[in-house]
Enzyme design. Structure first.
Site, PDB file in Angstrom:
ATOM      1  N   ASP A  62      -2.683  -3.539   1.407  1.00  0.00           N
ATOM      2  CA  ASP A  62      -2.904  -2.215   1.953  1.00  0.00           C
ATOM      3  C   ASP A  62      -3.753  -2.411   3.210  1.00  0.00           C
ATOM      4  OD1 ASP A  62      -3.199   0.652   2.101  1.00  0.00           O
ATOM      5  OD2 ASP A  62      -5.213   0.365   1.299  1.00  0.00           O
ATOM      6  N   ASP A  64      -5.740   0.547   5.216  1.00  0.00           N
ATOM      7  CA  ASP A  64      -6.930   1.383   5.286  1.00  0.00           C
ATOM      8  C   ASP A  64      -7.864   1.135   4.110  1.00  0.00           C
ATOM      9  OD1 ASP A  64      -6.035   2.665   7.621  1.00  0.00           O
ATOM     10  OD2 ASP A  64      -4.809   4.039   6.455  1.00  0.00           O
TER      11      ASP A  64
END
Length: 278
Positions: A62, A64
């Site tokens: 991922d 963020d």
């Protein structure tokens, strides 16, 4: 039959007493007794995940609050002067309380960035990489492991991150903001797998399923901080929760292995699994 069971229990009891009284190496204990005891110990789920991690063909991160310290969409919103309003929607989405596509649409509707604003933001903003991610990605690349960035964020914001980490553009799976001919905001591409979540047909589970089908990966690991990352396993063979930037208790509870430092993952790659069988 009962006598055989009693004999086994007696051996196990003697073995435990010996281990308590005279701690020593496993090699000094008769293998038959050691095996009988180990079969009665529940599997260590964290160690199972560690083994998958060390043997992964591909790793999906991922972006963020995982690869980067911040939330890209929140930073863009702050630049546009609507930071607090968008941050509230982001928190709700990341805690799994709203359908991702609805939350994304709501955030973008508040922001309505035009193409010029987006480009200006990218040009003046340097990605805030999480400590240790450069070294970890470099180590994975050296091992021949394919590294992907899979995000519910925007591809335009992630491209500079991929460049810093030496990750090919083709290995980014993220969302695309749409603009009209005048460069004004015109929604987002709902055909992107990452534009929604909540089932195995969309979001990060769908991306990983696609990667497995397209590249025939046997083992894929998902690493991330949010609910949409946790839902990626399966089809991901393992999910590793990351709390180095923000700890989400719901995600932590779902992760069989949870880390707060990328150095832990990097150092674990040096573990020799063959030694566990000795």
């Amino acid at each position: 039959m009962e006598r055989t069971g009693s004999v086994i229990q007696w051996f196990i009891y003697i073995y435990i007493m010996i281990r308590v009284a005279f701690p020593t190496s496993a090699a000094a204990i008769p293998r038959s007794i050691s095996t009988a005891v180990s079969e009665n110990i529940p599997k260590n789920q964290e160690e199972d995940v560690r083994k998958v991690w060390r043997n992964a063909d591909a790793v999906c991160f991922d972006v963020d609050s995982t690869v980067c310290q911040d939330e890209g969409i929140d930073e863009l919103a702050a630049y546009l002067g609507v930071g607090e309003a968008v941050a509230n929607v982001t928190r709700t989405a990341m805690n799994g309380n709203a359908r991702f596509r609805d939350a994304l649409a709501a955030r973008l509707q508040v922001m309505k960035p035009n193409n010029e604003q987006l480009e200006q933001f990218v040009n003046i903003t340097k990605p805030k990489l999480t400590i240790g991610i450069r070294e970890l990605v470099s180590r994975l690349h050296a091992r021949g492991t394919h590294v992907y960035l899979v995000s519910g964020g925007f591809r335009r914001l992630i491209l500079p991150v991929a460049e810093l980490l030496g990750i090919e553009k083709s290995r980014i799976y993220a969302n695309e903001i749409l603009f009209d001919k005048q460069g004004n905001y015109h929604g987002f591409d709902t055909s992107e797998l990452t534009s929604d979540s909540g089932s195995k047909d969309v979001g990060k589970p769908a991306v990983i399923a696609l990667l497995k089908k397209k590249f025939h990966y046997k083992t894929v690991v998902m690493v991330g901080d949010g609910a949409t990352d946790a839902e990626a396993a399966p089809p991901a063979d393992a999910f590793i929760g990351f709390g180095g930037n923000v700890i989400r208790e719901g995600v932590k509870a779902r992760a069989k292995w949870y880390v707060t430092d990328f150095d832990v993952l990097r150092k674990d790659l040096e573990h020799d699994d063959s030694s566990d069988d000795e």
